[in-house]
Design an enzyme around this catalytic site. Sequence first.
Site, PDB file in Angstrom:
ATOM      1  N   GLU A  78       0.810  -1.215   0.000  1.00 15.29           N
ATOM      2  CA  GLU A  78       0.000   0.000   0.000  1.00 15.29           C
ATOM      3  C   GLU A  78       0.848   1.272   0.000  1.00 15.29           C
ATOM      4  OE1 GLU A  78      -4.252  -0.703   1.601  1.00 15.29           O
ATOM      5  OE2 GLU A  78      -2.879  -0.815   3.303  1.00 15.29           O
TER       6      GLU A  78
ATOM      7  N   HIS B 290      -4.908   1.236  11.120  1.00 18.80           N
ATOM      8  CA  HIS B 290      -6.205   0.556  11.305  1.00 18.80           C
ATOM      9  C   HIS B 290      -6.697   0.735  12.732  1.00 18.80           C
ATOM     10  CE1 HIS B 290      -4.430  -2.590   8.247  1.00 18.80           C
ATOM     11  NE2 HIS B 290      -4.648  -1.430   7.680  1.00 18.80           N
TER      12      HIS B 290
ATOM     13  N   HIS C 192     -11.598  -0.343   6.697  1.00 17.05           N
ATOM     14  CA  HIS C 192     -10.155  -0.443   6.607  1.00 17.05           C
ATOM     15  C   HIS C 192      -9.436   0.329   7.727  1.00 17.05           C
ATOM     16  CE1 HIS C 192      -6.575  -0.357   3.532  1.00 17.05           C
ATOM     17  NE2 HIS C 192      -6.144  -0.327   4.762  1.00 17.05           N
TER      18      HIS C 192
END
Lengths: 243, 243, 243, 243
Positions: C73, C94, C162
């Site tokens: 990511e 998160h 997410h």
Amino acid sequence: MGQALELVIASRTLAEHGVIDAYGHATVRSESDPQRYLMARNLAPELVTEPDILELDLDSRPVDAKGRALYQERFIHGEIYKARPDVMAIVHNHSPSVVPFACTGHALRPIFHMSAFVGLGVPSWDIRDAQAGSDMLVKTAYLGRHLAGCLGSHPAVLMRGHGSTVVAENLQRAVGRAIYLEMNARMQFQATLLAGPSGRIVFMDDAEVAANVSWQNYERSWNLWRTKALAKLEAERKGEATP
Amino acid sequence: MGQALELVIASRTLAEHGVIDAYGHATVRSESDPQRYLMARNLAPELVTEPDILELDLDSRPVDAKGRALYQERFIHGEIYKARPDVMAIVHNHSPSVVPFACTGHALRPIFHMSAFVGLGVPSWDIRDAQAGSDMLVKTAYLGRHLAGCLGSHPAVLMRGHGSTVVAENLQRAVGRAIYLEMNARMQFQATLLAGPSGRIVFMDDAEVAANVSWQNYERSWNLWRTKALAKLEAERKGEATP
Amino acid sequence: MGQALELVIASRTLAEHGVIDAYGHATVRSESDPQRYLMARNLAPELVTEPDILELDLDSRPVDAKGRALYQERFIHGEIYKARPDVMAIVHNHSPSVVPFACTGHALRPIFHMSAFVGLGVPSWDIRDAQAGSDMLVKTAYLGRHLAGCLGSHPAVLMRGHGSTVVAENLQRAVGRAIYLEMNARMQFQATLLAGPSGRIVFMDDAEVAANVSWQNYERSWNLWRTKALAKLEAERKGEATP
Amino acid sequence: MGQALELVIASRTLAEHGVIDAYGHATVRSESDPQRYLMARNLAPELVTEPDILELDLDSRPVDAKGRALYQERFIHGEIYKARPDVMAIVHNHSPSVVPFACTGHALRPIFHMSAFVGLGVPSWDIRDAQAGSDMLVKTAYLGRHLAGCLGSHPAVLMRGHGSTVVAENLQRAVGRAIYLEMNARMQFQATLLAGPSGRIVFMDDAEVAANVSWQNYERSWNLWRTKALAKLEAERKGEATP
């Protein structure tokens, strides 16, 4: 293992689990004299070592105080031991999730199999029914008797604005019940909110409770707690750990 | 034990309990000069040691800053010491469960006997009533006085969007009150949800509050906290522990 | 202090605060070349040390990968650095209390002065608006650009199902914001339940937000976090501590 | 790394994350004989070391018990391995946030991408459907088969008043799923309260679930957990750490 060391392990385990902070206390009825019980001197449970353990009679007078201060609320223990010959160990504590139940009239119900004993009934005691304007502490024999009366033959009693007192036929069961009473309260709080005002929660039924309670002594937990507490005590003795 | 060391113990205990993170501060009025108070230099409380403790006058000017930066919000302390000759110690903090009460207009009520002082009344202060568009910090004497005015003769005051300030007649009581204010908020939050919109919560009544508050100094807790903090400080000195 | 070491401190601090578990990552734009940013190799943040820090260009290609695997990511970072020349540091995480807000359409609002930046607006991004049936990861430049578009000029963006991504003008501010975004979500959750369906919550107003955000760099926190992280790194080097 | 050591790491990781206390257990199907599985002797998971690992056949009889006591609920594992040739690892646990879902009829739904597997369906099993008045334990082959029937082809099954059982194609995936099942439950609880009675929660859709589940092995987590567990085991061996 001697009863005094077992009581040290119990005290530290309860502190470790957040069931007891500086307050609350565990006791065990003396194996050699059922008219006596063992209790630490007035000290935070996570600091207790064997020399801190005293013997008291059932009127909660120390056999030999050794100049040590006593817990004010020892009458909780003495009066329950008098009223309940079957009880061999008691834990009084302020575990946080239990308090909101007592003051809202929500009864604890058995939601988790490790807490099956809750299904034997956990009455709720309000000190006001015994004495108006108290400081909330069970510091007389009269208040201890009144609390013992509300406990009746149950495994635990909630105390409004205060906490709970849990009893059992042996020390490890009393410790396990105190830890899982808190857990049951947390789970029941969440289930109550999930279920909503008209919602339904499936609790353990009476037969399930009876089948589970008959043998549940938290053996595997006790083995873990004892192992950890003994290792910590040994490290403290060697100066490798601090309280 | 000297007041500076006591303040170190208080600071570290508050950090240990999650009542203070890097922010918030404890102070104590000087025993030798009631027109002065002791406060750490601008430093996270869990790093404070004795050399970090400074003396300030009640206008919150350091007697000797030793070149150290000061907490911007020291005026909370100086102005309350001025307004409240009975107050000997103050804790300002951001304990998380308290904040949702101040901003929803829910008053804290005494739900737990360790938090009985809540029953003496905990007003809620909104900095907007003193100054619009502030950065929320009490960093002037004016704001400190305004907050002290809202505190009045109470043991604590909530600060909207910020936290709380707790006062007492001695340091250990102030620390205990800060820890149990947070605990009361957690329990009251849960009881409020359990009780539901039309529900009833049994709080401590005025007589119970008065009976408990009259003696509650969190002695056994303080003994535990002091023991642990001194052991940690000793280990840090020996290089066996890191902050 | 070098930027690589700062990034190690940031990574470990985020793990220590439960904002990041094995996933999530912090980055900082290179001081020597604004077209590059520093990021750890694909590793849990609490294990990161200086040799794990790599340099990437804004297309998120490593300058020299040294044979190390990269975070999938990384495009979150590269694309935001492209779109926002003012941004010098980014934290993707998160943290658990934030997730329930994004998926229920509840906007985060500034409830706590340490989280004042929330008042600058925290939009919510749904990856479905960019790509149906994704695995939820922002693992292409296209998805990174789409997320950056939703972030706009704000300090943070929630990601449905997410977590969140937080940006700032420097690394310590980005770390502080990530920690206090989680705290704001916890407090707002509780305030929302206390307030009830028709209840009112007093959030910080725009003037208060502006006054606070203008200077808030979490200096005292950063000093604490750096002190603790450096002590831990030193103990690991000496073999006195394990990860 | 041998399967026994992997199982030690798994057991300690689950304890470390609060997914397992003294109860619950992880197992792995034998690589050398798919008709056997590896499981610790009856011991709290955080105390398990390699010599505690035993081999059992799919009827849950030990190949060589070495005089060690067995977990009563081993039939959960044996019967699922029989019914599900694809399953290579199983975790049975009592993680606390899951219990309130099973007893209120709230189905877990995938709210967080790390918990995407929840979207494959998590049925809820009530032991009463197999046996009235049980002690809640799955301590016979019959009960294990009944549970396996309810699990069907899903990755996890909730157990009313008890906990859950999670399965996967390898051990690290089973451990990761157990940890993130708990996390999903916590987030879904909060989202449910935020959304209110008529509220809407955006869960992951089927395509998102499928895209994520296809590769999610919690690799980076497993690397972290293994590193920490091995360091702890090494410190215990050297006497530098206690269980």
